[in-house]
Design an enzyme around this catalytic site. Structure first.
Site, PDB file in Angstrom:
ATOM      1  N   GLU A 125       0.810  -1.201   0.000  1.00 19.50           N
ATOM      2  CA  GLU A 125       0.000   0.000   0.000  1.00 19.50           C
ATOM      3  C   GLU A 125       0.854   1.267   0.000  1.00 19.50           C
ATOM      4  O   GLU A 125       1.935   1.294   0.582  1.00 19.50           O
ATOM      5  CB  GLU A 125      -0.861  -0.015   1.262  1.00 19.50           C
ATOM      6  CG  GLU A 125      -2.105   0.767   1.109  1.00 19.50           C
ATOM      7  CD  GLU A 125      -2.927   0.651   2.376  1.00 19.50           C
ATOM      8  OE1 GLU A 125      -4.026   0.099   2.291  1.00 19.50           O
ATOM      9  OE2 GLU A 125      -2.469   1.107   3.421  1.00 19.50           O
ATOM     10  N   CYS A 172       3.522   8.033   1.887  1.00 18.82           N
ATOM     11  CA  CYS A 172       4.027   6.930   2.706  1.00 18.82           C
ATOM     12  C   CYS A 172       4.243   5.726   1.790  1.00 18.82           C
ATOM     13  O   CYS A 172       3.299   5.221   1.190  1.00 18.82           O
ATOM     14  CB  CYS A 172       2.998   6.620   3.792  1.00 18.82           C
ATOM     15  SG  CYS A 172       3.467   5.236   4.833  1.00 18.82           S
ATOM     16  N   CYS A 184       7.008  -8.485   6.468  1.00 13.31           N
ATOM     17  CA  CYS A 184       8.223  -8.095   7.185  1.00 13.31           C
ATOM     18  C   CYS A 184       8.677  -9.248   8.058  1.00 13.31           C
ATOM     19  O   CYS A 184       7.851  -9.925   8.679  1.00 13.31           O
ATOM     20  CB  CYS A 184       7.964  -6.855   8.052  1.00 13.31           C
ATOM     21  SG  CYS A 184       9.444  -6.287   8.924  1.00 13.31           S
ATOM     22  N   CYS A 210       7.561  -7.529  14.958  1.00 14.48           N
ATOM     23  CA  CYS A 210       7.241  -6.716  16.137  1.00 14.48           C
ATOM     24  C   CYS A 210       5.858  -7.152  16.627  1.00 14.48           C
ATOM     25  O   CYS A 210       4.952  -7.406  15.826  1.00 14.48           O
ATOM     26  CB  CYS A 210       7.268  -5.230  15.788  1.00 14.48           C
ATOM     27  SG  CYS A 210       8.910  -4.720  15.224  1.00 14.48           S
ATOM     28  N   CYS A 249       2.485  -5.391  15.411  1.00 18.59           N
ATOM     29  CA  CYS A 249       2.416  -4.940  14.019  1.00 18.59           C
ATOM     30  C   CYS A 249       1.840  -6.037  13.137  1.00 18.59           C
ATOM     31  O   CYS A 249       2.352  -7.154  13.106  1.00 18.59           O
ATOM     32  CB  CYS A 249       3.813  -4.566  13.548  1.00 18.59           C
ATOM     33  SG  CYS A 249       3.902  -4.211  11.772  1.00 18.59           S
ATOM     34  N   CYS A 291     -12.552   0.507   0.700  1.00 18.76           N
ATOM     35  CA  CYS A 291     -11.723  -0.481   0.031  1.00 18.76           C
ATOM     36  C   CYS A 291     -11.533  -1.757   0.821  1.00 18.76           C
ATOM     37  O   CYS A 291     -10.666  -2.550   0.497  1.00 18.76           O
ATOM     38  CB  CYS A 291     -10.354   0.102  -0.244  1.00 18.76           C
ATOM     39  SG  CYS A 291     -10.229   0.655  -1.890  1.00 18.76           S
TER      40      CYS A 291
HETATM   41  N1  SAH Z   1       9.519  -1.160   9.556  1.00 14.85           N
HETATM   42  C1  SAH Z   1       9.715   0.194   9.807  1.00 14.85           C
HETATM   43  C2  SAH Z   1       8.762   1.130   9.074  1.00 14.85           C
HETATM   44  C3  SAH Z   1       7.315   0.722   8.899  1.00 14.85           C
HETATM   45  S1  SAH Z   1       6.220   0.704  10.254  1.00 14.85           S
HETATM   46  C4  SAH Z   1       9.664   0.477  11.295  1.00 14.85           C
HETATM   47  O1  SAH Z   1       9.277  -0.399  12.040  1.00 14.85           O
HETATM   48  O2  SAH Z   1      10.062   1.576  11.678  1.00 14.85           O
HETATM   49  C5  SAH Z   1       5.829   2.421  10.572  1.00 14.85           C
HETATM   50  C6  SAH Z   1       5.531   2.682  12.054  1.00 14.85           C
HETATM   51  O3  SAH Z   1       4.226   2.174  12.432  1.00 14.85           O
HETATM   52  C7  SAH Z   1       6.548   2.030  12.969  1.00 14.85           C
HETATM   53  O4  SAH Z   1       6.958   2.910  13.989  1.00 14.85           O
HETATM   54  C8  SAH Z   1       5.733   0.879  13.532  1.00 14.85           C
HETATM   55  O5  SAH Z   1       6.267   0.402  14.724  1.00 14.85           O
HETATM   56  C9  SAH Z   1       4.364   1.486  13.674  1.00 14.85           C
HETATM   57  N2  SAH Z   1       3.299   0.491  13.854  1.00 14.85           N
HETATM   58  C10 SAH Z   1       3.266  -0.783  13.399  1.00 14.85           C
HETATM   59  N3  SAH Z   1       2.116  -1.383  13.780  1.00 14.85           N
HETATM   60  C11 SAH Z   1       1.393  -0.484  14.471  1.00 14.85           C
HETATM   61  C12 SAH Z   1       0.101  -0.502  15.107  1.00 14.85           C
HETATM   62  N4  SAH Z   1      -0.689  -1.571  15.060  1.00 14.85           N
HETATM   63  N5  SAH Z   1      -0.324   0.626  15.711  1.00 14.85           N
HETATM   64  C13 SAH Z   1       0.459   1.735  15.717  1.00 14.85           C
HETATM   65  N6  SAH Z   1       1.662   1.817  15.130  1.00 14.85           N
HETATM   66  C14 SAH Z   1       2.141   0.717  14.529  1.00 14.85           C
HETATM   67 FE1  SF4 Z   2       8.473  -4.844  10.419  1.00 13.65          FE
HETATM   68 FE2  SF4 Z   2       8.385  -4.229  13.017  1.00 13.65          FE
HETATM   69 FE3  SF4 Z   2       8.286  -2.261  11.164  1.00 13.65          FE
HETATM   70 FE4  SF4 Z   2       6.202  -3.963  11.497  1.00 13.65          FE
HETATM   71  S1  SF4 Z   2       6.963  -2.452  12.985  1.00 13.65           S
HETATM   72  S2  SF4 Z   2       7.070  -3.298   9.558  1.00 13.65           S
HETATM   73  S3  SF4 Z   2       7.278  -5.906  12.001  1.00 13.65           S
HETATM   74  S4  SF4 Z   2       9.998  -3.673  11.571  1.00 13.65           S
END
Ligand code: SAH
Ligand code: SF4
Length: 382
Positions: A96, A109, A116, A120, A123, A345
């Site tokens: 996306e 964005c 990934c 985490c 996420c 969507c």
């Molecule tokens: N992988 C990279 C960039 C993509 S995620 C990173 O982790 O930095 C972009 C941001 O959204 C990151 O800070 C991530 O931790 C956050 N994020 C992921 N899942 C989330 C959720 N369910 N609620 C709020 N923020 C979230």
């Molecule tokens: Fe990957 Fe963690 Fe970023 Fe989600 S928050 S995209 S799992 S690095």
């Protein structure tokens, strides 16, 4: 559109690579600049539209090259001006891209990977596991598609896209070469001409790659912190077990000092109810970041099914923000945009990510945009 061919895709070539390409064709180097303008400024994907190229050169190009963006599966425009694209990449997965307008700024964005590997705990992209790295053409292709959708050609005049954040799906530093090439194109005048301060890479903390990044490019850096101590961060951001907090913060400081000018790290902190949102976490965070020039973005958790986490109350969010603010930090809380198109969507992207997760993309972008020009800190430090 996603079927790969043997042809070279010119969309993802940096200026240097494009010059080399024309060299190997036995053509003059200045052709590279002309081709790049057609592709990135004018959004052209047909060599016949390149009117300053003779017939013979166009035929030569057609025989060995192509200009191919990822396939657009859907495009939606929200009542508030937010735009969202779902694009299919060569591996068959969808990712996306989201555009958020705000005043004179427009932030895009961009995704770097389908899925990934870093898992985490909060996420949903992480929950999908790793699927594929995007090619440089697929990363810059998201900018190319978004830019074309505004119809304001050439792109460098009255730009709709003023900022790019690598905060879509995936960990950008684990798709290093392709992401770096694409970011060079974002900043190149023959590409999208976006200033280095307005291109931000967000990472969960892949330390060796943060060090490597400084050797290649000088974009802004955002660190996904999410916890003020190693025990908790190990739980939330598993890569912390490999690169603990002191190590990752040091690498961010090295990155910023390598840029040789005053730059500010963005700290992203997703607030999870009763997990990392307590007053003692704020106190620890103040101590942890004492010597880090940074601004802080708090992201209230966006719930998704079976996540096991909840979003804190507005009061808890405010309390956390106030604690950091009183300690002298520039702290912002992200809010949602474009929810109407999110809903519209729903089914289409169901296989890619659930609806709540999509909202999160808007949330993740909006405040970065609001902060893009902000100074490091307000007030003084204790
Ligand atoms: N992988 C990279 C960039 C993509 S995620 C990173 O982790 O930095 C972009 C941001 O959204 C990151 O800070 C991530 O931790 C956050 N994020 C992921 N899942 C989330 C959720 N369910 N609620 C709020 N923020 C979230
Ligand atoms: Fe990957 Fe963690 Fe970023 Fe989600 S928050 S995209 S799992 S690095």
């Amino acid at each position: 559109m996603t079927t790969s061919t043997d042809k070279i895709n010119l969309l993802g070539l940096t200026r240097q690579e494009m010059e080399k390409f024309f060299d190997t064709l036995g053509e003059k180097r200045f052709r590279a600049g002309q081709a790049m303008k057609w592709i990135h400024h004018f959004g052209v994907d047909d060599f016949d539209a390149m009117t300053d190229f003779g017939k013979a050169l166009r035929a030569k190009l057609k025989a060995c090259a192509e200009i191919r963006g990822p396939e657009v599966v859907s495009e939606d425009i929200s009542a508030d001006g937010t735009r969202k694209w779902v694009v299919r990449v060569a591996s068959g997965s969808c990712v996306e891209t989201v555009y958020i307008p705000q005043g004179k700024r427009g932030t895009l964005c961009v995704s770097s990977q389908a899925g990934c590997a870093l898992d985490c705990s909060f996420c949903s992209t992480g929950k999908q596991g790793f699927n594929s790295n995007l090619t440089a053409a697929e990363v810059i292709g998201q900018v190319w598609i978004a830019n074309k959708s505004f119809g304001s050609i050439p792109a460098t005049v009255d730009r709709a896209i003023t900022n790019v954040v690598m905060m879509g799906m995936g960990e950008p530093l684990l798709n290093f070469d392709n992401v770096v090439s694409a970011m060079h194109l974002m900043m190149d005048d023959l590409g999208y001409g976006i200033s280095k301060r307005r291109v931000t890479l967000s990472t969960s903390g892949v330390v060796p790659m943060i060090d490597e990044l400084a050797k290649h490019i000088d974009v802004s850096l955002a660190l996904s912190l999410h916890a003020p101590n190693d025990a908790l961060r190990n739980e939330l951001v598993p890569i912390n077990k490999k690169y603990p907090l002191s190590v990752v913060l040091d690498s961010c400081l090295r990155y910023m000092s390598a840029l040789g000018e005053k730059r500010v790290l963005t700290i992203e902190y997703t607030l999870l109810k009763d997990v990392n949102d307590q007053p003692e976490h704020a106190v620890e965070m103040i101590e942890l970041l004492r010597n880090v020039p940074c601004k802080i973005n708090l992201i209230p958790f966006n719930p998704f099914p079976h996540s096991g986490y909840e979003r804190p109350s507005n009061n808890a969010i405010r309390r956390f923000q106030d604690a950091l603010h009183h300690a002298g930090y520039n702290v912002t809380v992200r809010t949602t945009r474009g929810e109407d198109i999110d809903a519209a969507c729903g089914q289409l992207v169901g296989q890619v990510m659930d609806r709540t997760r999509r909202s999160e993309r808007y949330i993740a972008v909006r405040q970065l945009e609001a902060d893009a020009e902000a100074v490091a800190r307000t007030g003084s430090r204790p």
